[in-house]
Design a protein around this motif. Structure first.
Motif, PDB file in Angstrom:
ATOM      1  N   THR A 189      17.403 -23.821 -20.114  1.00 60.31           N
ATOM      2  CA  THR A 189      17.352 -25.169 -20.676  1.00 60.31           C
ATOM      3  C   THR A 189      18.712 -25.855 -20.692  1.00 60.31           C
ATOM      4  N   ASN A 190      19.787 -25.094 -20.695  1.00 62.04           N
ATOM      5  CA  ASN A 190      21.118 -25.701 -20.729  1.00 62.04           C
ATOM      6  C   ASN A 190      21.648 -26.026 -19.327  1.00 62.04           C
ATOM      7  N   GLY A 191      20.814 -25.837 -18.297  1.00 59.03           N
ATOM      8  CA  GLY A 191      21.227 -26.142 -16.936  1.00 59.03           C
ATOM      9  C   GLY A 191      21.829 -24.961 -16.194  1.00 59.03           C
ATOM     10  N   GLN A 192      22.097 -23.858 -16.895  1.00 58.57           N
ATOM     11  CA  GLN A 192      22.639 -22.654 -16.247  1.00 58.57           C
ATOM     12  C   GLN A 192      21.618 -22.103 -15.263  1.00 58.57           C
ATOM     13  N   GLU A 193      22.115 -21.521 -14.186  1.00 60.67           N
ATOM     14  CA  GLU A 193      21.291 -20.843 -13.204  1.00 60.67           C
ATOM     15  C   GLU A 193      21.961 -19.507 -12.915  1.00 60.67           C
ATOM     16  N   LEU A 194      21.256 -18.414 -13.131  1.00 61.10           N
ATOM     17  CA  LEU A 194      21.804 -17.080 -12.906  1.00 61.10           C
ATOM     18  C   LEU A 194      21.043 -16.426 -11.760  1.00 61.10           C
ATOM     19  N   THR A 195      21.762 -16.025 -10.727  1.00 54.73           N
ATOM     20  CA  THR A 195      21.165 -15.421  -9.549  1.00 54.73           C
ATOM     21  C   THR A 195      21.675 -13.993  -9.409  1.00 54.73           C
ATOM     22  N   ARG A 196      20.763 -13.076  -9.152  1.00 50.61           N
ATOM     23  CA  ARG A 196      21.090 -11.668  -8.951  1.00 50.61           C
ATOM     24  C   ARG A 196      20.496 -11.248  -7.608  1.00 50.61           C
TER      25      ARG A 196
ATOM     26  N   ARG B 253       0.806  -1.220   0.000  1.00 45.64           N
ATOM     27  CA  ARG B 253       0.000   0.000   0.000  1.00 45.64           C
ATOM     28  C   ARG B 253       0.840   1.272   0.000  1.00 45.64           C
ATOM     29  N   ASP B 254       2.058   1.196  -0.512  1.00 49.80           N
ATOM     30  CA  ASP B 254       2.933   2.366  -0.483  1.00 49.80           C
ATOM     31  C   ASP B 254       2.966   3.135  -1.799  1.00 49.80           C
ATOM     32  N   GLY B 255       2.238   2.665  -2.807  1.00 45.64           N
ATOM     33  CA  GLY B 255       2.152   3.371  -4.073  1.00 45.64           C
ATOM     34  C   GLY B 255       3.265   3.071  -5.059  1.00 45.64           C
ATOM     35  N   TYR B 256       4.246   2.250  -4.679  1.00 46.63           N
ATOM     36  CA  TYR B 256       5.331   1.910  -5.602  1.00 46.63           C
ATOM     37  C   TYR B 256       4.859   0.861  -6.613  1.00 46.63           C
ATOM     38  N   ASN B 257       5.271   1.033  -7.840  1.00 43.53           N
ATOM     39  CA  ASN B 257       4.996   0.061  -8.894  1.00 43.53           C
ATOM     40  C   ASN B 257       6.109  -0.982  -8.875  1.00 43.53           C
ATOM     41  N   ARG B 258       5.780  -2.216  -8.626  1.00 45.54           N
ATOM     42  CA  ARG B 258       6.755  -3.298  -8.569  1.00 45.54           C
ATOM     43  C   ARG B 258       6.657  -4.216  -9.790  1.00 45.54           C
ATOM     44  N   ARG B 259       6.068  -3.703 -10.864  1.00 48.90           N
ATOM     45  CA  ARG B 259       6.009  -4.468 -12.116  1.00 48.90           C
ATOM     46  C   ARG B 259       7.323  -4.277 -12.855  1.00 48.90           C
ATOM     47  N   VAL B 260       7.925  -5.391 -13.223  1.00 55.80           N
ATOM     48  CA  VAL B 260       9.225  -5.379 -13.895  1.00 55.80           C
ATOM     49  C   VAL B 260       9.134  -6.249 -15.142  1.00 55.80           C
ATOM     50  N   ARG B 261       9.594  -5.711 -16.263  1.00 55.69           N
ATOM     51  CA  ARG B 261       9.669  -6.503 -17.500  1.00 55.69           C
ATOM     52  C   ARG B 261      10.994  -7.254 -17.464  1.00 55.69           C
ATOM     53  N   ILE B 262      10.915  -8.581 -17.467  1.00 55.51           N
ATOM     54  CA  ILE B 262      12.096  -9.441 -17.461  1.00 55.51           C
ATOM     55  C   ILE B 262      12.436  -9.753 -18.919  1.00 55.51           C
ATOM     56  N   HIS B 263      13.655  -9.401 -19.325  1.00 59.38           N
ATOM     57  CA  HIS B 263      14.132  -9.623 -20.694  1.00 59.38           C
ATOM     58  C   HIS B 263      15.131 -10.777 -20.681  1.00 59.38           C
ATOM     59  N   ASN B 264      14.934 -11.738 -21.539  1.00 57.00           N
ATOM     60  CA  ASN B 264      15.863 -12.860 -21.652  1.00 57.00           C
ATOM     61  C   ASN B 264      16.734 -12.642 -22.891  1.00 57.00           C
ATOM     62  N   GLN B 265      17.971 -12.241 -22.665  1.00 61.03           N
ATOM     63  CA  GLN B 265      18.912 -12.012 -23.757  1.00 61.03           C
ATOM     64  C   GLN B 265      20.142 -12.917 -23.607  1.00 61.03           C
ATOM     65  N   THR B 266      19.898 -14.145 -23.176  1.00 64.63           N
ATOM     66  CA  THR B 266      20.998 -15.064 -22.885  1.00 64.63           C
ATOM     67  C   THR B 266      21.354 -15.987 -24.044  1.00 64.63           C
ATOM     68  N   GLY B 267      20.432 -16.176 -24.984  1.00 61.12           N
ATOM     69  CA  GLY B 267      20.625 -17.181 -26.025  1.00 61.12           C
ATOM     70  C   GLY B 267      20.072 -18.535 -25.615  1.00 61.12           C
ATOM     71  N   TRP B 268      19.555 -18.650 -24.400  1.00 61.88           N
ATOM     72  CA  TRP B 268      18.963 -19.881 -23.888  1.00 61.88           C
ATOM     73  C   TRP B 268      17.510 -19.616 -23.524  1.00 61.88           C
ATOM     74  N   THR B 269      16.701 -20.660 -23.470  1.00 66.17           N
ATOM     75  CA  THR B 269      15.316 -20.533 -23.031  1.00 66.17           C
ATOM     76  C   THR B 269      15.274 -20.573 -21.506  1.00 66.17           C
ATOM     77  N   MET B 270      14.591 -19.592 -20.903  1.00 62.61           N
ATOM     78  CA  MET B 270      14.422 -19.544 -19.446  1.00 62.61           C
ATOM     79  C   MET B 270      13.261 -20.462 -19.083  1.00 62.61           C
ATOM     80  N   THR B 271      13.521 -21.409 -18.183  1.00 61.77           N
ATOM     81  CA  THR B 271      12.493 -22.364 -17.781  1.00 61.77           C
ATOM     82  C   THR B 271      11.881 -22.047 -16.416  1.00 61.77           C
TER      83      THR B 271
END
Length: 131
Positions: free
Chosen positions: A109-116, A43-61
């Motif tokens: 799909t290649n088994g990679q896991e990227l954490t931020r 209820r603080d008025g902040y927009n927490r919508r984020v567009r996630i872009h996959n530019q890795t060359g792999w499919t995100m599962t």
């Protein structure tokens, strides 16, 4: 366990799951399954919508976004869908806690896991996954 995070993806998620379609081809149709969804919003008025872009060359599962103050990962926000390379989807990263800092984890799909860590979803509108 953390509170459920609501996915606001709409047509973008479906398009990402089925790849790109040209204007001359029919849009893929899938049967909608009834899902009980509790919409939680801070209820603080902040927009927490984020567009996630996959530019890795792999499919995100899998994609997870969890409040940085806790140690557990939430459920997979992609569900049974995937996010192809070159595609993007808008997600509502609001779990109702008022948090702005979230940790992101994506599997591919290649088994990679990227954490931020400590992504401020109250200040960004786009997040790019690259190698």
């Amino acid at each position: 366990m953390k509170k459920a995070i609501n996915i606001i993806a709409g047509a973008a998620l479906l398009a990402a799951a089925f790849g790109t379609a040209s204007a001359t081809t029919a849009e893929p149709r899938i049967a909608a399954q009834p899902v009980a969804t509790i919409v939680v919003q801070s209820r603080d008025g902040y927009n927490r919508r984020v567009r996630i872009h996959n530019q890795t060359g792999w499919t995100m599962t899998h994609f997870y976004a969890s409040d940085s103050r806790v140690d557990d990962w939430e459920e997979d926000m992609l569900g049974s869908s995937v996010l192809g390379s070159g595609s993007s989807v808008t997600m509502n990263i609001d779990d109702g806690s008022g948090a702005c800092l979230y940790d992101f984890k994506a599997r591919f799909t290649n088994g990679q896991e990227l954490t931020r860590f400590r992504i401020n979803v109250c200040e960004i509108a786009d997040y790019y996954y690259t190698r």
